[in-house]
Design a protein around this motif. Sequence first.
Motif, mmCIF file in Angstrom:
data_model
loop_
_atom_site.group_PDB
_atom_site.id
_atom_site.type_symbol
_atom_site.label_atom_id
_atom_site.label_comp_id
_atom_site.label_asym_id
_atom_site.label_seq_id
_atom_site.Cartn_x
_atom_site.Cartn_y
_atom_site.Cartn_z
ATOM 1 N N SER A 40 -11.353 -7.818 -37.995
ATOM 2 C CA SER A 40 -12.278 -7.201 -37.043
ATOM 3 C C SER A 40 -13.674 -7.022 -37.617
ATOM 4 O O SER A 40 -14.456 -6.229 -37.103
ATOM 5 N N TRP A 49 -9.747 0.767 -30.535
ATOM 6 C CA TRP A 49 -9.307 -0.437 -31.213
ATOM 7 C C TRP A 49 -7.851 -0.367 -31.611
ATOM 8 O O TRP A 49 -7.103 -1.335 -31.490
ATOM 9 N N TRP A 50 -7.399 0.783 -32.068
ATOM 10 C CA TRP A 50 -6.015 0.911 -32.533
ATOM 11 C C TRP A 50 -5.046 0.839 -31.364
ATOM 12 O O TRP A 50 -3.973 0.241 -31.461
ATOM 13 N N LEU A 51 -5.414 1.420 -30.209
ATOM 14 C CA LEU A 51 -4.544 1.385 -29.036
ATOM 15 C C LEU A 51 -4.429 -0.028 -28.489
ATOM 16 O O LEU A 51 -3.332 -0.502 -28.183
ATOM 17 N N LYS A 52 -5.558 -0.720 -28.412
ATOM 18 C CA LYS A 52 -5.538 -2.090 -27.919
ATOM 19 C C LYS A 52 -4.753 -3.001 -28.864
ATOM 20 O O LYS A 52 -4.011 -3.882 -28.428
ATOM 21 N N GLY A 53 -4.914 -2.797 -30.156
ATOM 22 C CA GLY A 53 -4.165 -3.579 -31.132
ATOM 23 C C GLY A 53 -2.666 -3.327 -31.027
ATOM 24 O O GLY A 53 -1.862 -4.252 -31.096
ATOM 25 N N LYS A 54 -2.282 -2.079 -30.856
ATOM 26 C CA LYS A 54 -0.860 -1.724 -30.728
ATOM 27 C C LYS A 54 -0.267 -2.358 -29.467
ATOM 28 O O LYS A 54 0.838 -2.908 -29.497
ATOM 29 N N ARG A 57 0.192 -6.066 -30.102
ATOM 30 C CA ARG A 57 1.316 -6.339 -30.986
ATOM 31 C C ARG A 57 2.648 -6.124 -30.284
ATOM 32 O O ARG A 57 3.604 -6.849 -30.521
#
Length: 160
Positions: A40, A49-54, A57
């Motif tokens: 990133s 960003w962390w929510l979208k990444g989770k 995944r």
Amino acid sequence: MTERKPPGVSFESWTDKQIREAEARGAFAGLTGAGKPLASLNTPYDELWWLKGKMQREGLSVLPPTLALRKEAEDTLEAVAEARSEQQVRRLLGDLNAKIEAAIRRPPQGPPLNLAPFDIERLVGEWRESRPAPAQEPPPESESEPVAAKRRRWWGRRAV
């Protein structure tokens, strides 16, 4: 477990000491992604960003209920085209119509639904027309052939 910070030592020097000792022990050797650039690094900052990444995944997506129902309607119509029996077609369309009717009765959640219940009889008729005609059985070759020989199934045949 790490030790507690001794009194009178600043956090910065104590933390640096912990990191130096861990490097000396080789605790950071062989970590996954070592020596690779951050994925990133060139993307703009995003607070979620962390929510979208989770979600990416885990393969999750969040759609408003009306859009999810529209998508389900498209998928169901594709499934109807590939259905094997008229009963399966009726069941698929009946379930979908029940969901559409329930969505029409409740207040809109998201964009407009723009769907009405499907005409099951019309779609079943279209499904029948899209099917190839059933194959006709050829007439028996001779009447002298025993009935048992005509009715033998594939599992009854044996290699001779």
